[in-house]
Design an enzyme around this catalytic site. Structure first.
Site, PDB file in Angstrom:
ATOM      1  N   ASP A 206       0.815  -1.207   0.000  1.00  0.00           N
ATOM      2  CA  ASP A 206       0.000   0.000   0.000  1.00  0.00           C
ATOM      3  C   ASP A 206       0.859   1.273   0.000  1.00  0.00           C
ATOM      4  O   ASP A 206       1.761   1.399   0.834  1.00  0.00           O
ATOM      5  CB  ASP A 206      -0.875  -0.032   1.267  1.00  0.00           C
ATOM      6  N   GLU A 260       1.855  -0.317  -4.789  1.00  0.00           N
ATOM      7  CA  GLU A 260       0.848   0.659  -5.220  1.00  0.00           C
ATOM      8  C   GLU A 260       1.570   1.989  -5.355  1.00  0.00           C
ATOM      9  O   GLU A 260       1.970   2.586  -4.360  1.00  0.00           O
ATOM     10  CB  GLU A 260      -0.277   0.768  -4.194  1.00  0.00           C
TER      11      GLU A 260
HETATM   12  O1  TEU Z   1      -4.728   3.940  -1.630  1.00  0.00           O
HETATM   13  C1  TEU Z   1      -3.917   5.056  -1.784  1.00  0.00           C
HETATM   14  C2  TEU Z   1      -4.488   6.137  -2.532  1.00  0.00           C
HETATM   15  O2  TEU Z   1      -3.730   7.014  -2.808  1.00  0.00           O
HETATM   16  C3  TEU Z   1      -5.936   6.142  -2.857  1.00  0.00           C
HETATM   17  O3  TEU Z   1      -6.662   5.908  -1.712  1.00  0.00           O
HETATM   18  C4  TEU Z   1      -6.379   7.430  -3.414  1.00  0.00           C
HETATM   19  O4  TEU Z   1      -6.053   8.474  -2.543  1.00  0.00           O
HETATM   20  C5  TEU Z   1      -7.839   7.390  -3.556  1.00  0.00           C
HETATM   21  O5  TEU Z   1      -8.144   6.325  -4.402  1.00  0.00           O
HETATM   22  C6  TEU Z   1      -8.375   8.643  -4.143  1.00  0.00           C
HETATM   23  O6  TEU Z   1      -9.766   8.555  -4.065  1.00  0.00           O
HETATM   24  C7  TEU Z   1      -4.399   2.999  -0.694  1.00  0.00           C
HETATM   25  C8  TEU Z   1      -5.515   2.002  -0.582  1.00  0.00           C
HETATM   26  O7  TEU Z   1      -5.662   1.339  -1.800  1.00  0.00           O
HETATM   27  C9  TEU Z   1      -6.753   2.713  -0.151  1.00  0.00           C
HETATM   28  O8  TEU Z   1      -7.867   1.873  -0.113  1.00  0.00           O
HETATM   29  C10 TEU Z   1      -6.485   3.299   1.209  1.00  0.00           C
HETATM   30  O9  TEU Z   1      -7.582   4.084   1.588  1.00  0.00           O
HETATM   31  C11 TEU Z   1      -5.236   4.144   1.239  1.00  0.00           C
HETATM   32  O10 TEU Z   1      -4.137   3.555   0.572  1.00  0.00           O
HETATM   33  C12 TEU Z   1      -4.773   4.351   2.645  1.00  0.00           C
HETATM   34  O11 TEU Z   1      -4.271   3.149   3.140  1.00  0.00           O
END
Ligand code: TEU
Ligand code: CA
Length: 559
Positions: A206, A260
């Site tokens: 993540d 990610e």
């Molecule tokens: O996502 C990171 C992220 O940058 C996205 O959440 C982005 O900000 C969002 O899609 C914009 O709407 C990861 C995870 O995939 C996400 O589910 C989490 O909320 C986030 O990290 C925090 O851990």
């Protein structure tokens, strides 16, 4: 110049088809309205039938669920709602028994504020865990700098106990861990070993590029004020930390890693994934999925833009790098609603076209749960229907503050919200789509479940599900689809995506019509279309033509 394929190393994770499970929404087994691990176990044959090689499980750890498990309270415990460690072991064993593998989510940019490290850290400035997180005094009456949370507002929250601010790039219940602290890194490596020693086959990491912070904590430079992810990604010590993680942990196991990489450009990608550097195997680049977002608004995207993303990735990553291919996950609206055509009768053919593209582009394909059924966006009409913290916080910050009208906000969210992807899986025409026996699921099931569900898809040989299965077989039978080079034959064409994948003597041709109208296909004179290997319509068009949303994979001959 040597052929690229000669130098590409063969690896199981390059050949794999990955399927992402968001456990909360997959299958409830005990009638509490929340998906769980026994529920997943009951669906393993469904995954095997789809042609899945690897399951990526979104966080299954103990969590107060401020962000549905992306806020971890105990990295070594299974979330009580999802089951027990025995259930986890049974899931892993069930996957292995069917020849599938499991990767788990590693969320270590931040933890939950309820993690014992943070509970201790906030107690006093001299607590042994103080430096596990990032604490700074304020600047004047305000926070230390202008950094913003991705879930609205400042990235700093003042904690009255010690009168200092802690950093959280996401919700205030997700404090960022301090990777500068050797003890934090050692803890992370330890918990990684804990899961690897159980037999998991790797990690989806993540927001991993954000772990290293500029230690002077400056305000955003002007060029990064809008798209702050380009500032937070690739901090000063990122590569050092990842190489250390690789040396200490990953290199000792045969596993796959996918980062990610929100905010990482194609040009920065080789530094993260070039196999000679020993960091990650591959990353998710968000340029494609984000073509259809602008803030909370839907942005009409064009096919040449989408093709340009894949071409740019291809050009910036050489034979020692590897890419992922995906257009959806738990943070984005539904695949067919965003990139296909979810109006009948186009929903099924366009979903199969997208499947054809995902499974034949150059990289490891990731399928998000429900996309194999061509599940669509949910018809959200009011803010109360949303669960996502991103929506709830943005509503307060933008609508209640008067910056944006409620109508504008809701119209945007109705196309872009993360909750579209999080409504429960639609298994059958039974109540709540067979997801739960409870009267109410944790998030409403899409009312189209009587028509769109797995039971119907399994029974219909022409379904999107069976199309994915055939594509997975085709990938296995034709290494050109995995290792072959990629050439876009018509980058500027507004409706046609046509490309070849070539390995050794074999060239495959993929033809995709991203529109409702018929297209006449003109190919370069040295290419001749051969045998049809797979199409998405029951009656394929003649060779030189593509009907609306038609997708075909052919053998191809060169003169
Ligand atoms: O996502 C990171 C992220 O940058 C996205 O959440 C982005 O900000 C969002 O899609 C914009 O709407 C990861 C995870 O995939 C996400 O589910 C989490 O909320 C986030 O990290 C925090 O851990
Ligand atoms: Ca349950």
């Amino acid at each position: 110049m040597p052929q690229k394929e000669e130098t590409v190393r063969r690896r199981w994770w390059k050949e794999a088809v990955v399927y992402q499970i968001y456990p909360r929404s997959f299958q409830d087994s005990n009638g509490d309205g929340i998906g769980d691990l026994p529920g997943i176990i009951s669906r393993l044959d469904y995954l095997k039938g789809l042609g899945v090689d690897v399951v990526w499980l979104s966080p299954h750890y103990d969590s107060p669920n401020a962000d549905n498990g992306y806020d971890i309270r105990d990295y070594r415990k299974v979330m009580a709602e999802f089951g027990t460690m025995a259930d986890f072991d049974a899931l892993l064993a069930g996957l292995k028994a069917r020849g599938m593998r499991l990767i788990v989510d590693l969320v270590v940019n931040h933890s939950s504020d309820e993690h014992v490290w943070f509970v201790e850290s906030r107690k006093s400035k001299d607590n042994p865990y103080r430096d596990y997180y990032i604490w700074r005094p304020g600047r004047g009456d305000g926070p230390p700098n202008d950094w913003r949370s991705y879930f609205s507002g400042s990235a700093w929250t003042l904690d009255p106990t010690t009168d200092e601010y802690y950093l959280h790039l996401f919700a205030d219940k997700q404090p960022d861990l301090n990777w500068e602290n050797d003890k934090v890194r050692a803890e992370v490596y330890d918990l990684m070993r804990f899961w690897l020693d159980k037999g998991v086959d790797g990690f989806r990491m993540d927001v991993i590029p954000m772990i290293s912070k500029e230690q002077t904590f400056p305000d955003y430079p002007p060029e990064h004020r809008e798209r702050t992810e380009y500032y937070h990604a690739v901090g000063p010590r990122l590569h050092e930390f990842l190489q250390e993680m690789n040396r200490e942990v990953l290199s000792k196991y045969d596993v796959m890693t996918v980062g990610e990489a929100f905010g990482v450009t194609p040009e920065q990608t080789p530094d993260l994934v070039d196999e000679r550097r020993g960091e990650l195997n591959m990353i998710f680049n968000f340029d494609a999925v984000r073509l259809c977002h602008e803030g909370h608004r839907y942005r009409p995207w064009t096919l040449p833009e989408l093709k340009a993303v894949y071409n740019r990735l291809e050009e910036s990553t050489g034979s020692h790098c590897w890419n992922t291919v995906f257009l959806s996950n738990h943070d984005n609206a539904r695949l067919v609603s965003s990139f296909g055509d979810d109006a009948e009768p186009w929903r099924v053919p366009s979903a199969k076209l997208l499947a054809t593209m995902l499974m034949t582009l150059h990289g490891t394909p990731f399928i998000y749960q429900g996309d194999e059924l061509a599940m669509t966006n949910y018809p959200f009409t009011s803010v109360e229907q949303y669960d996502d913290i991103a929506v709830r916080n943005a509503w307060k910050a933008e609508v209640l503050s008067g910056k944006v009208t409620a109508a504008d906000f809701l119209e945007g969210m109705a196309r872009t919200s993360r909750d579209h992807a999080r409504t429960p899986m639609q298994w059958s025409s039974a109540s709540n789509g067979g997801f739960t026996s409870a009267a109410k699921a944790w998030l409403a099931v899409n009312p189209n479940y009587p028509q769109i569900n797995a039971e119907a898809a399994l029974a219909d040989p022409g379904s999107v599900y069976h199309h994915y299965a055939r594509l997975a077989d085709l990938r296995r039978a034709h290494p050109a689809l995995v290792y072959g080079d990629f050439v876009d034959l018509a980058p500027a064409h507004p409706r046609l995506f046509a490309y070849t994948r070539r390995l050794g003597d074999e060239t495959l041709l993929i033809l995709l019509n991203f529109s409702r109208e018929t297209i006449e296909v003109e190919l370069p004179p040295n290419l001749r279309v051969g045998e049809l290997l797979l199409g998405n319509l029951s009656t394929p068009s003649e060779t030189s033509r593509l009907a609306g949303w038609e997708a075909r994979v052919h053998r191809c001959h060169r003169d």
